[in-house]
Write a protein that holds these residues in place. Sequence first.
Motif, PDB file in Angstrom:
ATOM      1  N   LYS A 175       0.834  -1.200   0.000  1.00 36.12           N
ATOM      2  CA  LYS A 175       0.000   0.000   0.000  1.00 36.12           C
ATOM      3  C   LYS A 175       0.871   1.253   0.000  1.00 36.12           C
ATOM      4  N   ASP A 176       1.908   1.275   0.843  1.00 33.91           N
ATOM      5  CA  ASP A 176       2.802   2.431   0.906  1.00 33.91           C
ATOM      6  C   ASP A 176       3.495   2.652  -0.436  1.00 33.91           C
ATOM      7  N   ARG A 177       3.923   1.550  -1.063  1.00 36.42           N
ATOM      8  CA  ARG A 177       4.595   1.672  -2.362  1.00 36.42           C
ATOM      9  C   ARG A 177       3.619   2.174  -3.429  1.00 36.42           C
ATOM     10  N   SER A 249      -7.253   3.300  -2.957  1.00 34.31           N
ATOM     11  CA  SER A 249      -6.088   2.456  -2.708  1.00 34.31           C
ATOM     12  C   SER A 249      -5.557   2.648  -1.298  1.00 34.31           C
ATOM     13  N   SER A 250      -6.410   3.109  -0.393  1.00 32.34           N
ATOM     14  CA  SER A 250      -5.972   3.366   0.979  1.00 32.34           C
ATOM     15  C   SER A 250      -5.708   2.087   1.756  1.00 32.34           C
ATOM     16  N   ASN A 251      -6.312   0.951   1.321  1.00 32.02           N
ATOM     17  CA  ASN A 251      -6.127  -0.332   1.994  1.00 32.02           C
ATOM     18  C   ASN A 251      -6.180  -1.451   0.982  1.00 32.02           C
ATOM     19  N   THR A 252      -5.855  -2.653   1.444  1.00 34.27           N
ATOM     20  CA  THR A 252      -5.964  -3.820   0.563  1.00 34.27           C
ATOM     21  C   THR A 252      -7.408  -4.025   0.156  1.00 34.27           C
ATOM     22  N   VAL A 253      -8.312  -3.985   1.134  1.00 32.21           N
ATOM     23  CA  VAL A 253      -9.755  -4.133   0.885  1.00 32.21           C
ATOM     24  C   VAL A 253     -10.427  -2.815   1.261  1.00 32.21           C
ATOM     25  N   VAL A 254     -11.078  -2.198   0.293  1.00 31.64           N
ATOM     26  CA  VAL A 254     -11.712  -0.902   0.510  1.00 31.64           C
ATOM     27  C   VAL A 254     -13.216  -1.050   0.318  1.00 31.64           C
TER      28      VAL A 254
END
Length: 303
Positions: A175-177, A249-254
Amino acid sequence: KSFFLKQLLFLFKGVKFLSRQWKTFLALIIIGIIIALVSGTKNDSKKQANVLIKVNFGAVNYVYDAVSLINQKIEAEDLDFFNEIGMTSEKIDLIDLRITPVINLQEIVSKGNTNAMTSLFENLNFDNNLSMTNSFISTYTYHTLTCEFSSLAESDYVNKLIDFLNTNPLFTKLKDRKIKSISDRVTANENTINQIDNFISKYTNDLNSSSTNSQFYIDSKNIYPHELIETKIGLLLKIEEIKEEKIYSSNTVVLINNSNLLVQNNGLTSNKIVFYPLLLCFVFIFFKILKRSYNYLDNLENK
């Protein structure tokens, strides 16, 4: 005419017989209400939530495995597991968890997956048979998560499930990348737009200038300002798309839709004060019909 008269007579005799049993029905209704009060009138209906989720960073298979794990914990009645993820209760309130892909033909076509397209169009069936999509299920971005809870489930249980799906540290790094990559793309497009603006400004000033001693010469025959403007508009639209991508794209599952509302499946059985009296009355009518039928057949046999 004789047939319809017989049917009408049969219906009349049935209604007449039931009307004479009003005392019995009244007694059954009172007994049913008493049973409902003794057993508790608390609503035992199930609750259900259908949420649309977006899975990022190529983690679709991981999310499906996590959903399968949760269902295994439900079958094993692993109360400690659900307490650890924040669904604290004396019993497991989650009854069932299902996830299905939102099939998007445009998404498959844009990715140029020929094998997936061939399989899809040879076995096109979106209602019940999703087995043909399992071979390329990871290509889908959006999925529907169906959560079925007991009546005691709290409204934030869906969010707790989503938080559990986002606990993998590997996807935290991804996520950071991803967010850094999105920021870099926005910065690069903005720099390109500034260069186009400066170039057009310089080109316009040179056309309006009568001086021939300019150190910066532009061959106007090879310059098409409308193409530069179209490029700028395209980059602006691209920036908007990238910023929207960053939001999702703030988390894996949004979560895409509101997850706090649990839709309650209210049925007749959920209202015990109505259900038990009706049940006793229908049982009484059933046994009366059964007894009458037996007597009728017994008389035919004797004749």
